[in-house]
Design a protein around this motif. Sequence first.
Motif, short mmCIF file in Angstrom:
data_model
loop_
_atom_site.label_atom_id
_atom_site.label_comp_id
_atom_site.label_asym_id
_atom_site.label_seq_id
_atom_site.Cartn_x
_atom_site.Cartn_y
_atom_site.Cartn_z
N HIS A 1 0.84 -1.20 0.00
CA HIS A 1 0.00 0.00 0.00
C HIS A 1 0.87 1.25 0.00
CE1 HIS A 1 0.84 -0.35 4.32
NE2 HIS A 1 0.69 0.95 4.34
N CYS A 2 0.25 2.36 -0.43
CA CYS A 2 0.95 3.64 -0.44
C CYS A 2 1.00 4.18 0.99
CB CYS A 2 0.22 4.60 -1.36
SG CYS A 2 0.82 6.30 -1.20
N THR A 3 2.18 4.62 1.43
CA THR A 3 2.33 5.11 2.81
C THR A 3 1.70 6.50 2.99
OG1 THR A 3 4.52 5.98 2.26
CG2 THR A 3 4.44 3.80 3.31
N GLU A 4 1.29 7.14 1.90
CA GLU A 4 0.64 8.46 2.02
C GLU A 4 -0.88 8.37 1.89
OE1 GLU A 4 2.37 10.99 2.99
OE2 GLU A 4 4.34 10.10 2.66
N CYS A 5 -1.37 7.73 0.79
CA CYS A 5 -2.82 7.74 0.55
C CYS A 5 -3.47 6.37 0.77
CB CYS A 5 -3.12 8.24 -0.87
SG CYS A 5 -2.74 7.02 -2.15
N ASN A 6 -2.65 5.37 1.15
CA ASN A 6 -3.16 4.02 1.46
C ASN A 6 -3.67 3.22 0.27
OD1 ASN A 6 -2.63 3.66 4.19
ND2 ASN A 6 -4.33 4.99 4.75
N ARG B 1 6.79 3.78 -6.15
CA ARG B 1 6.01 4.98 -5.81
C ARG B 1 4.58 4.90 -6.31
NH1 ARG B 1 8.40 9.11 -3.41
NH2 ARG B 1 10.68 9.06 -3.33
N CYS B 2 3.71 5.58 -5.60
CA CYS B 2 2.27 5.58 -5.89
C CYS B 2 1.96 6.36 -7.17
CB CYS B 2 1.55 6.21 -4.70
SG CYS B 2 -0.23 6.33 -4.88
N LYS B 3 1.09 5.78 -8.02
CA LYS B 3 0.65 6.43 -9.26
C LYS B 3 -0.13 7.70 -8.98
CE LYS B 3 -1.90 3.12 -10.86
NZ LYS B 3 -2.48 1.91 -11.42
N GLU B 4 -0.87 7.65 -7.86
CA GLU B 4 -1.79 8.75 -7.56
C GLU B 4 -1.08 9.93 -6.90
OE1 GLU B 4 -5.06 8.49 -8.26
OE2 GLU B 4 -4.91 6.39 -8.94
N CYS B 5 -0.24 9.64 -5.92
CA CYS B 5 0.27 10.74 -5.09
C CYS B 5 1.79 10.75 -4.97
CB CYS B 5 -0.36 10.67 -3.69
SG CYS B 5 0.38 9.41 -2.64
N ASN B 6 2.44 9.80 -5.64
CA ASN B 6 3.91 9.72 -5.62
C ASN B 6 4.49 9.34 -4.25
OD1 ASN B 6 6.17 9.79 -7.32
ND2 ASN B 6 6.85 11.73 -6.37
ZN ZN Z 1 -0.56 7.34 -2.75
#
Ligand code: ZN
Length: 288
Positions: free
Chosen positions: A138-143, A169-174
């Motif tokens: 999971h993304c550590t910023e936006c989950n 890295r997350c596609k949505e929020c990096n």
């Molecule tokens: Zn994210």
Amino acid sequence: SNNVEDATKKLTRLLLENPKSKVIFMVGAGISTSCGIPDFRSPKTGLYHNLSKLNLPYAEAVFDIDFFKETPKPFYMLAAELYPGKFKPSKFHLLMKLFQDKNRLQRIYTQNIDTLERESGVSHKYVIEAHGSFAENHCTECNKMYKRDVFENKLKEYEKNPKKENLARCKECNGLIKPNIVFFGEDLPSRFFENWDLDLEEMEKESSKEQLIVIVAGTSLTVYPFASLPIEVPKTHHRALINREIVGDFLKEPRKLDIIIKSHSDEAAQIIADELGWSKELDALMEK
Ligand code: ZN
Ligand code: OAD
């Protein structure tokens, strides 16, 4: 030694005298050291000792979420070392699989992220991976959730070329993506609490006192809440410890019904299989 044999036979006698009894295993890194996976806290060979090369502020920072966001490299190095797929189950893992096959397994609570319980053929319904696994991310910023291969592919690139661009890295929020391994300060999976409530409820029934037997193996019992499981076992029930050293509640609050088997986990597994008449089946699993 004879001490190990005598103590192990105490345990197997209990299992033989109660042919329908089931075992709740609570395990840690010590059951996987014979697979070539280092444990965490053994002096000289443990991962935390090896990580000291990386100048961590403290060894457990490798599982600290804020530290990870600043300095992901140590976790990537640890992940590369532990990544599932490179290792085969130990004799102890295969003994737990035999407990399942004989309908003598209640549950396996594991702190390990090596997934060797599943790889040994134990059904998912029995296995509680208390500290998570590499199976999802999971993304550590936006989950946002990511499939297993998203981190795995990046890890391979990073191993070859440890550059910032090669981090997952997350596609949505990096934000940085990390596997669903429980870091310090993060919650354990809800399955852990749900199943423990059920098992505890069973153990609180007077009738279960010789029908549910707890075996703790290969853990230093230093990390909570996992280390509180043996503490919460009702005093009516037997707890066995299979470990190189006496640890946790077995040391602090020893009980009359405790069975201490101070030994290598595979050595104890062999004696248990011999005494229960399962050694041929264990040999067959070892040869697979
Ligand atoms: Zn994210
Ligand atoms: P530790 O490294 O803290 O403890 C391993 C224990 O197993 C020690 O008591 C060793 O003496 C013993 N041991 C090692 N090899 C053995 C063998 N072959 N036979 C019998 N005993 C043996 O590992 P854990 O208790 O599992 O968190 O560590 C708990 C958690 O700390 C881990 O899950 C990890 C770490 O932070 C995460 O991965 C999130």
